[in-house]
Design a protein around this motif. Structure first.
Motif, PDB file in Angstrom:
ATOM      1  N   THR A  40       0.847  -1.194   0.000  1.00 59.03           N
ATOM      2  CA  THR A  40       0.000   0.000   0.000  1.00 59.03           C
ATOM      3  C   THR A  40       0.882   1.244   0.000  1.00 59.03           C
ATOM      4  N   GLU A  41       0.248   2.420  -0.121  1.00 59.73           N
ATOM      5  CA  GLU A  41       0.999   3.676  -0.129  1.00 59.73           C
ATOM      6  C   GLU A  41       1.757   3.859   1.176  1.00 59.73           C
ATOM      7  N   GLU A  42       1.117   3.509   2.303  1.00 59.42           N
ATOM      8  CA  GLU A  42       1.767   3.669   3.611  1.00 59.42           C
ATOM      9  C   GLU A  42       3.003   2.777   3.719  1.00 59.42           C
ATOM     10  N   GLU A  43       2.897   1.588   3.194  1.00 59.66           N
ATOM     11  CA  GLU A  43       4.025   0.656   3.269  1.00 59.66           C
ATOM     12  C   GLU A  43       5.174   1.102   2.368  1.00 59.66           C
ATOM     13  N   LEU A  44       4.834   1.664   1.215  1.00 61.41           N
ATOM     14  CA  LEU A  44       5.876   2.190   0.335  1.00 61.41           C
ATOM     15  C   LEU A  44       6.601   3.368   0.995  1.00 61.41           C
ATOM     16  N   LYS A  45       5.838   4.218   1.679  1.00 59.64           N
ATOM     17  CA  LYS A  45       6.452   5.357   2.373  1.00 59.64           C
ATOM     18  C   LYS A  45       7.357   4.874   3.502  1.00 59.64           C
ATOM     19  N   GLN A  48      10.585   3.953   1.991  1.00 61.90           N
ATOM     20  CA  GLN A  48      11.319   5.153   1.592  1.00 61.90           C
ATOM     21  C   GLN A  48      11.923   5.872   2.793  1.00 61.90           C
ATOM     22  N   ASN A  49      11.254   5.765   3.932  1.00 65.64           N
ATOM     23  CA  ASN A  49      11.813   6.377   5.149  1.00 65.64           C
ATOM     24  C   ASN A  49      13.065   5.657   5.623  1.00 65.64           C
ATOM     25  N   ARG A  50      13.138   4.344   5.333  1.00 66.73           N
ATOM     26  CA  ARG A  50      14.280   3.563   5.791  1.00 66.73           C
ATOM     27  C   ARG A  50      15.395   3.472   4.759  1.00 66.73           C
ATOM     28  N   LEU A  51      15.036   3.745   3.487  1.00 68.44           N
ATOM     29  CA  LEU A  51      16.025   3.700   2.410  1.00 68.44           C
ATOM     30  C   LEU A  51      15.802   4.883   1.480  1.00 68.44           C
ATOM     31  N   PRO A  55      10.931   7.174  -5.307  1.00 72.22           N
ATOM     32  CA  PRO A  55       9.517   6.749  -5.248  1.00 72.22           C
ATOM     33  C   PRO A  55       9.034   6.127  -6.553  1.00 72.22           C
ATOM     34  N   GLU A  56       9.488   6.704  -7.689  1.00 66.13           N
ATOM     35  CA  GLU A  56       9.011   6.158  -8.964  1.00 66.13           C
ATOM     36  C   GLU A  56       9.544   4.756  -9.219  1.00 66.13           C
ATOM     37  N   PHE A  57      10.708   4.439  -8.683  1.00 62.81           N
ATOM     38  CA  PHE A  57      11.240   3.086  -8.847  1.00 62.81           C
ATOM     39  C   PHE A  57      10.363   2.065  -8.138  1.00 62.81           C
ATOM     40  N   LEU A  58       9.748   2.475  -7.030  1.00 61.98           N
ATOM     41  CA  LEU A  58       8.850   1.572  -6.309  1.00 61.98           C
ATOM     42  C   LEU A  58       7.482   1.478  -6.964  1.00 61.98           C
ATOM     43  N   SER A  59       7.056   2.549  -7.624  1.00 55.56           N
ATOM     44  CA  SER A  59       5.704   2.578  -8.188  1.00 55.56           C
ATOM     45  C   SER A  59       5.634   1.990  -9.594  1.00 55.56           C
ATOM     46  N   TYR A  60       6.714   2.072 -10.363  1.00 52.04           N
ATOM     47  CA  TYR A  60       6.688   1.555 -11.736  1.00 52.04           C
ATOM     48  C   TYR A  60       6.260   0.090 -11.801  1.00 52.04           C
ATOM     49  N   PRO A  61       6.828  -0.816 -10.979  1.00 57.91           N
ATOM     50  CA  PRO A  61       6.452  -2.236 -11.097  1.00 57.91           C
ATOM     51  C   PRO A  61       5.006  -2.527 -10.694  1.00 57.91           C
ATOM     52  N   LEU A  62       4.335  -1.558 -10.053  1.00 60.64           N
ATOM     53  CA  LEU A  62       2.960  -1.782  -9.623  1.00 60.64           C
ATOM     54  C   LEU A  62       1.954  -1.440 -10.715  1.00 60.64           C
TER      55      LEU A  62
END
Length: 321
Positions: A40-45, A48-51, A55-62
């Protein structure tokens, strides 16, 4: 294990090499593997907080329509490949492809996918097979390519078996259901063929070593993956050609059967119209032959039968019946 929950299912897993075994851990150190499944968006954030991952690298595969490609930006590498996604709808089976994202950042590997896949499940089920892979990101990524190609081959063999089964059913009865099944398999092969060729381009670009340093041993693994992928491309093309030819053949058979039925019905209509024509003529209120004969009905019926029989004989000689 560090994990986030989504409806009771794990969507994030962190694994790390510890000697000869792979263990779940909480710290994000070099050599870790983070597996994200339908985050989810919260989990992606949270990731990103830990690494410092883009953001686009995480969203492209979805994005289910995302194509296979490779990008490098700010010392981060994103690799997207397509993997098989079998979908069962009642008695129907069709195959599509979904993107699998692989992100390499600070020696940490992140995989992102829309749903759980057999490909990554195989890695989890065989922890001993992962031994030594997480210490070498290139080897880990190339093994994913190898498993993806093997998974395509496995599903292609299943498509071949299903095609044979549906063909046997069609020999017994030309029903729409079997034709729709074959059409689904034909569409599946189009997805496979397109995705396999895109994956092949990604692996060919990785061979240059511009994006990931490649050792001689890892180059051998990548070459094996390329060979497997090329084999899958050839199989997909062959099966697609066979299935396309089969669909055209059955379309011709159905059209020919329809023509035969229409020809038969037309012949029967002509044969039945002859007695009706004779009866209509003798139903007129005018002077007609045999109208005063006591055997008029038998004579007229006999004449109708002889006329119809003659037409039947002609149609049989012309192979219209």
């Amino acid at each position: 294990m560090a994990s986030f929950l989504n409806g009771g299912a794990f969507v994030l897993q962190i694994l790390k090499q510890n000697g000869r075994v792979i263990e779940q851990c909480e710290d994000l150190d070099e050599g870790c593997w983070i597996n994200l499944v339908a985050p989810t968006e919260e989990e992606l954030k949270e990731v990103q907080n830990r690494l410092p991952v883009l953001p686009e690298f995480l969203s492209y595969p979805l994005d289910e329509e995302e194509t296979s490609r490779i990008e490098r930006e700010e010392d981060q590498v994103l690799i997207i490949i397509k993997i098989p996604d079998p979908r069962h709808e009642g008695d129907f089976v069709r195959y599509e492809t979904i993107p699998l994202g692989i992100i390499l950042i600070e020696g940490i590997i992140i995989t992102v996918c829309l749903k759980e896949t057999v490909l990554l499940d195989d890695l989890f089920s065989g922890r001993s097979a992962l031994s030594g892979l997480l210490c070498d990101p290139a080897r880990f990524i190339f093994h994913i390519f190898l498993k993806a190609a093997a998974l395509f081959l496995r599903h292609l063999r299943m498509i071949d078996r299903l095609t044979s089964e549906y063909e046997k059913e069609l020999h017994r009865s030309l029903r729409n259901q079997e034709l729709v099944k074959l059409l689904n398999l034909e569409k599946s092969l189009v997805y496979f063929n397109t995705s396999l060729r895109a994956n092949d381009l990604v692996m060919a670009r990785l061979q240059s070593g511009r994006y990931i340093p490649i050792t001689e041993e890892n180059e051998d693994i990548l070459e094996d993956a390329l060979i497997e992928n090329q084999q899958a491309i050839e199989m997909a093309k062959i099966y697609s050609d066979i299935l396309s030819g089969m669909m055209d053949a059955y379309a011709s058979v159905i059209s020919n059967n329809l023509n035969i039925v229409m020809k038969f019905l037309t012949s029967v209509t002509i044969i039945l119209s002859l007695p009706t024509l004779v009866a209509s003529v003798y139903g007129m209120n005018v002077a007609l032959p045999f109208q005063d004969s006591p055997h008029a009905f038998a004579i007229i019926m006999g004449f109708s039968l002889v006329l119809s029989g003659l037409v039947v004989f002609i149609f049989i000689r012309k192979k219209m019946l």
